[in-house]
Design an enzyme around this catalytic site. Structure first.
Site, PDB file in Angstrom:
ATOM      1  N   THR A 413       0.867  -1.333  -0.050  1.00 29.38           N
ATOM      2  CA  THR A 413       0.112  -0.102   0.088  1.00 29.38           C
ATOM      3  C   THR A 413       0.790   1.218   0.180  1.00 29.38           C
ATOM      4  OG1 THR A 413      -0.121  -0.336   2.276  1.00 29.38           O
ATOM      5  CG2 THR A 413      -2.235  -1.037   0.962  1.00 29.38           C
ATOM      6  N   GLU A 414       2.081   1.244   0.369  1.00 35.69           N
ATOM      7  CA  GLU A 414       3.225   2.425   0.175  1.00 35.69           C
ATOM      8  C   GLU A 414       4.341   1.946   0.071  1.00 35.69           C
ATOM      9  OE1 GLU A 414       3.009   5.165   3.304  1.00 35.69           O
ATOM     10  OE2 GLU A 414       0.898   5.214   3.379  1.00 35.69           O
ATOM     11  N   ASN A 415       5.100   2.383  -1.016  1.00 36.52           N
ATOM     12  CA  ASN A 415       6.523   1.996  -1.241  1.00 36.52           C
ATOM     13  C   ASN A 415       6.924   3.285  -2.005  1.00 36.52           C
ATOM     14  OD1 ASN A 415       8.614   0.126  -3.278  1.00 36.52           O
ATOM     15  ND2 ASN A 415       9.058   0.343  -0.946  1.00 36.52           N
TER      16      ASN A 415
END
Length: 585
Positions: A413-415
């Site tokens: 979901t976040e990188n």
């Protein structure tokens, strides 16, 4: 290569904690390996993300209530340069523009959050439902779907209604469980016919630790040793309640999924042959990711957290542990409340054993862990003091999740990676390198059997970065925050990420190298266009102020935080011209 105008940051050594090694994860095998050329499974979902407070602006428009971040950012000294998210990217007014950027990138999904106080200004449904807020998210969701982009919606990305903080103490109070469930239920009712992927909380670790332990984030409380644990306890209960609400009332007709997005930085033992270092590294991961994941998948807190916090609480003369407990009924209610697990990951630390004092004055979340965090000075650090590029840690983390939690369905979901710039730079070769290496390690993890279904680049746009304000930029697209229209400009990483999406991976070395070369070539002309626009904008501002009092000029100068070299030259020349004119008068 990192541009010369990137700000260098000191390497950091921080204090942290220890645990018994998991039998099903082999800490002694860390095969870095070479780059792997290959493609992702068919149907793999590629996306980008943002969040309400970071991008929307319109903080007091169309009936929106105050959030804790509205209030916190308005307090002087809380945010770098005293920035606020009042206007940010003005995403509230630029839905069609931003969706067109997503379409150009060929995204399969877009992850965004719904502002609780935009829908419920006081946080309480019975007080008032703001229909203009509903209309805004209707418009965004519909426009995404019209362009064949799947909405992935986060219900809580840190912007608690201020009224709930003032009246009840926010996440320190168990009443938040019901208020949050009421808000979530409203979202299911109004948007669930079109939204099929729901995330209850984004990175609750940050909400708990930075909001209620260190005070770095809103609401800015420093309840050391207790505040973070109490907030997390209520957040876990709130997540479970919302999952059950969806499961019993909405799943049958809406056919959606409900998960949670947890942050997970990897902790690698300094010495993989040293059992103490292995235990410390697992403790680091369990006190971060496992704090929330273990109750949700297994029904209770990690045993190492219970052991360490319990023992230190006794040493401090407390009658009970500072870590709250779940009743048997709560454990069974919480266990299994996850249709998919969101993983937000950015960096890695080396971990070693470190015994911390256990006196009452020194008790806090960080000292509870009995460990030290270290970084390798050879790791690239594009500018954020906490974010080092360590791609192999991503594969390690994903495999840890697989073994610890029964190989759940995972969406990254976040990188992504930020930079701190002294000048405008759209040719972000270091970001291209970061995405290339981290996405490749994710591909290797899928080869290992990890059940990763999608990837979200963080972030689509440069945006408000919490306590760092606008001093850090994570975006694929550069946003000119000094221009009231907040124009977007593509960085080189846009073209590179677009190629990965189009090819669903990395076909061969020659082609991937060609992508990089072409991406950097295209950004050069964009750099010139942006620099010219900034020069015109700055010159116009200076000429407009040329007859104002001297103090006006001085105030304007201090407000320009990150001028380009060319812009700075114009600025200095204009100030010199101003003094000449004043002397002549």
């Amino acid at each position: 290569m990192l541009p010369r105008c990137a700000v260098g940051v000191c390497h950091v050594l921080m204090l942290v904690l220890c645990v018994s090694a998991a039998e099903d994860f082999d800490w002694t095998k860390n095969h870095h390996g070479s780059f792997y050329y290959g493609t992702f499974p068919a149907g793999f979902s590629w996306g980008a993300g943002g969040s309400a407070y970071q991008t929307e602006g319109a903080w007091d428009k169309d009936g929106k209530g105050l959030s804790i971040w509205d209030v916190f950012s308005h307090k002087k000294g809380k945010i770098q340069q005293n920035d606020t998210g009042d206007f940010s990217c003005e995403g509230y007014y630029k839905v069609k523009d931003d969706v067109s950027l997503m379409k150009e990138l060929r995204l399969n999904h877009y992850r965004f959050s719904i502002s609780w106080p935009r829908l419920l200004p006081t946080g309480i449904k019975s007080d008032h439902v703001n229909e203009k807020g509903i209309q805004y998210y209707d418009h965004l969701i519909n426009h995404l779907l019209e362009n064949k982009i799947t909405p992935i919606v986060t219900l809580y990305h840190w912007d608690l209604p201020q009224v709930l903080q003032e009246k009840y103490g926010g996440w320190q109070n168990i009443s938040m469980v019901n208020y949050f469930n009421e808000f979530a239920n409203l979202c299911f009712e109004r948007f669930g016919d079109r939204v099929k992927y729901w995330i209850t909380f984004n990175n609750p670790w940050s909400v708990a630790v930075e909001g209620y332990e260190t005070g770095e984030h809103a609401p800015g409380l420093r309840l050391r040793g207790t505040g973070a644990y109490r907030a997390a306890h209520h957040i876990i209960k709130a997540h479970a309640k919302v999952w059950h609400t969806y499961d019993t009332q909405w799943r049958g007709k809406q056919k959606g999924l409900v998960g949670i997005a947890l942050s997970g930085e990897w902790g690698e033992p300094v010495d993989i042959s040293n059992q103490k270092d292995i235990e410390a590294a697992e403790r680091y991961v369990q006190f971060h990711l496992g704090w929330f994941a273990t109750p949700i998948f297994h029904g209770d807190y990690p045993q190492v957290m219970k052991d360490f916090i319990g023992r230190k609480s006794v040493q401090q003369g407390l009658g009970t542990s500072r870590l709250p407990t779940f009743s048997p009924q709560e454990k069974s209610y919480i266990k299994g409340t996850c249709d998919f697990l969101g993983i937000g990951h950015f960096t890695t630390r080396y971990i070693t054993q470190k015994n911390n004092p256990s006196g009452r004055s020194s008790s806090n979340y960080f000292s509870d862990r009995d460990l030290a965090e270290l970084v390798d000075p050879r790791w690239p650090d594009p500018g954020s003091e906490w974010l080092y590029a360590v791609p192999w840690g991503f594969r390690r983390l994903l495999n840890f999740v697989k073994t610890q939690y029964g190989n759940p369905m995972i969406y990254v979901t976040e990188n992504g990676v930020s930079e701190k710039m002294l000048c405008t730079e759209l040719c972000d070769e270091w970001r291209i390198q970061y995405y290339k290496d981290y996405i490749n390690e994710m591909l290797k993890a899928i080869k290992d059997g990890v059940n990763v279904k999608g990837y979200t680049a963080w972030s689509l746009l440069d945006k408000f970065e919490w306590d760092e304000g606008f001093s850090e930029r994570f975006g694929l697209y550069y946003v000119d925050f000094r221009n009231k229209n907040k124009p977007r400009y593509p960085k080189a990483s846009v073209q590179f990420y677009k190629r990965i999406i189009s090819s669903n991976g990395f076909p061969n070395q020659r082609e991937v190298e060609n992508w990089r070369r072409k991406a950097v070539e295209t950004c050069s002309s964009s750099n010139q266009l942006l620099a010219a626009e900034e020069q015109r904008s700055t010159a116009a501002n200076i000429l407009r102020l040329i007859h104002d009092p001297l103090t006006s000029h001085m105030e304007m100068v201090t407000e320009i935080v990150v001028p380009t070299v060319c812009t700075l030259s114009i600025l200095l020349s204009a100030i010199f011209l101003m003094f000449l004119l004043r002397r002549r008068n």
